[in-house]
Design a protein around this motif. Structure first.
Motif, PDB file in Angstrom:
ATOM      1  N   LEU A  23       0.727  -1.039   0.177  1.00 12.79           N
ATOM      2  CA  LEU A  23      -0.510   0.058   0.312  1.00 12.79           C
ATOM      3  C   LEU A  23       0.888   1.388   0.273  1.00 12.79           C
ATOM      4  O   LEU A  23       0.598   1.827  -0.247  1.00 12.79           O
ATOM      5  CB  LEU A  23      -1.254   0.020   1.213  1.00 12.79           C
ATOM      6  CG  LEU A  23      -2.201  -1.233   1.208  1.00 12.79           C
ATOM      7  CD1 LEU A  23      -2.814  -1.355   2.897  1.00 12.79           C
ATOM      8  CD2 LEU A  23      -2.981  -1.017  -0.356  1.00 12.79           C
ATOM      9  N   ASP A  24       2.204   1.334   0.636  1.00 14.34           N
ATOM     10  CA  ASP A  24       2.856   2.664   0.749  1.00 14.34           C
ATOM     11  C   ASP A  24       2.638   2.736  -0.732  1.00 14.34           C
ATOM     12  O   ASP A  24       3.438   4.165  -1.055  1.00 14.34           O
ATOM     13  CB  ASP A  24       4.120   2.080   1.783  1.00 14.34           C
ATOM     14  CG  ASP A  24       3.251   2.237   3.324  1.00 14.34           C
ATOM     15  OD1 ASP A  24       2.621   2.873   3.500  1.00 14.34           O
ATOM     16  OD2 ASP A  24       4.058   1.982   3.861  1.00 14.34           O
ATOM     17  N   SER A  25       3.718   1.739  -1.668  1.00 13.33           N
ATOM     18  CA  SER A  25       5.001   1.375  -2.947  1.00 13.33           C
ATOM     19  C   SER A  25       3.692   2.390  -3.145  1.00 13.33           C
ATOM     20  O   SER A  25       3.423   3.355  -4.334  1.00 13.33           O
ATOM     21  CB  SER A  25       4.866   0.395  -2.838  1.00 13.33           C
ATOM     22  OG  SER A  25       6.075   0.688  -2.405  1.00 13.33           O
ATOM     23  N   ALA A  26       2.291   1.945  -3.617  1.00 13.92           N
ATOM     24  CA  ALA A  26       1.175   2.453  -4.335  1.00 13.92           C
ATOM     25  C   ALA A  26       1.001   3.398  -4.013  1.00 13.92           C
ATOM     26  O   ALA A  26       0.901   4.669  -5.368  1.00 13.92           O
ATOM     27  CB  ALA A  26      -0.120   1.412  -4.106  1.00 13.92           C
ATOM     28  N   ARG A  27       0.261   4.298  -2.677  1.00 16.22           N
ATOM     29  CA  ARG A  27       0.671   5.499  -2.479  1.00 16.22           C
ATOM     30  C   ARG A  27       1.347   6.022  -3.114  1.00 16.22           C
ATOM     31  O   ARG A  27       0.882   7.669  -3.783  1.00 16.22           O
ATOM     32  CB  ARG A  27       0.517   5.726  -1.369  1.00 16.22           C
ATOM     33  CG  ARG A  27      -1.108   5.463  -0.644  1.00 16.22           C
ATOM     34  CD  ARG A  27      -1.144   5.652   0.636  1.00 16.22           C
ATOM     35  NE  ARG A  27      -1.756   5.118   1.517  1.00 16.22           N
ATOM     36  CZ  ARG A  27      -1.023   4.356   2.659  1.00 16.22           C
ATOM     37  NH1 ARG A  27      -0.302   4.857   2.811  1.00 16.22           N
ATOM     38  NH2 ARG A  27      -2.258   3.166   3.061  1.00 16.22           N
ATOM     39  N   LYS A  28       2.780   6.107  -2.941  1.00 10.83           N
ATOM     40  CA  LYS A  28       4.076   7.143  -3.712  1.00 10.83           C
ATOM     41  C   LYS A  28       3.619   7.080  -5.154  1.00 10.83           C
ATOM     42  O   LYS A  28       4.325   7.628  -5.921  1.00 10.83           O
ATOM     43  CB  LYS A  28       5.161   6.581  -3.153  1.00 10.83           C
ATOM     44  CG  LYS A  28       5.699   6.103  -1.974  1.00 10.83           C
ATOM     45  CD  LYS A  28       6.682   5.318  -1.638  1.00 10.83           C
ATOM     46  CE  LYS A  28       7.385   5.783   0.161  1.00 10.83           C
ATOM     47  NZ  LYS A  28       8.423   5.073   0.333  1.00 10.83           N
ATOM     48  N   HIS A  29       3.066   5.846  -5.957  1.00  7.46           N
ATOM     49  CA  HIS A  29       3.033   6.352  -6.821  1.00  7.46           C
ATOM     50  C   HIS A  29       1.626   6.968  -7.637  1.00  7.46           C
ATOM     51  O   HIS A  29       1.181   6.649  -8.787  1.00  7.46           O
ATOM     52  CB  HIS A  29       2.838   4.764  -7.838  1.00  7.46           C
ATOM     53  CG  HIS A  29       4.676   4.700  -7.992  1.00  7.46           C
ATOM     54  ND1 HIS A  29       5.386   4.846  -9.025  1.00  7.46           N
ATOM     55  CD2 HIS A  29       5.111   3.417  -7.115  1.00  7.46           C
ATOM     56  CE1 HIS A  29       6.931   4.215  -7.988  1.00  7.46           C
ATOM     57  NE2 HIS A  29       7.138   3.315  -7.420  1.00  7.46           N
ATOM     58  N   GLY A  30       1.191   7.356  -6.843  1.00  5.46           N
ATOM     59  CA  GLY A  30      -0.064   7.886  -7.035  1.00  5.46           C
ATOM     60  C   GLY A  30      -1.520   7.354  -6.462  1.00  5.46           C
ATOM     61  O   GLY A  30      -2.136   7.444  -6.975  1.00  5.46           O
TER      62      GLY A  30
END
Length: 54
Positions: A23-30
Motif C-alpha cells: 500500500l505504501d508503494s502504491a501511494r508513492k506512485h499516486g
C-alpha cells in the motif's frame, strides 16, 4: 507481539507488513490505498513500474 489488545503471530505480523509495504508503494506512485486494495481483490494487481538502468 501485542497489537491493539491482542497477540499476533510472527507469520501474521509478516503478512501485515507485506500488505503495508504494498500500500505504501502504491501511494508513492499516486494510487490510493482503496484503489490498490480494490485492484488486488479483483485480480488486477498493481505493480510498480520497472526501473530502467541508464
Amino acid at each position: 507481539m501485542k497489537i491493539s489488545g491482542c497477540h499476533q503471530s510472527e507469520d501474521g505480523a509478516a503478512h501485515r507488513l507485506t500488505i503495508r509495504s504494498y500500500l505504501d508503494s502504491a501511494r508513492k506512485h499516486g494510487l490510493s490505498a482503496f484503489e490498490a486494495i480494490h485492484r488486488a481483490f479483483t485480480g488486477n494487481l498493481w505493480m510498480p513500474p520497472v526501473a530502467l538502468d541508464a
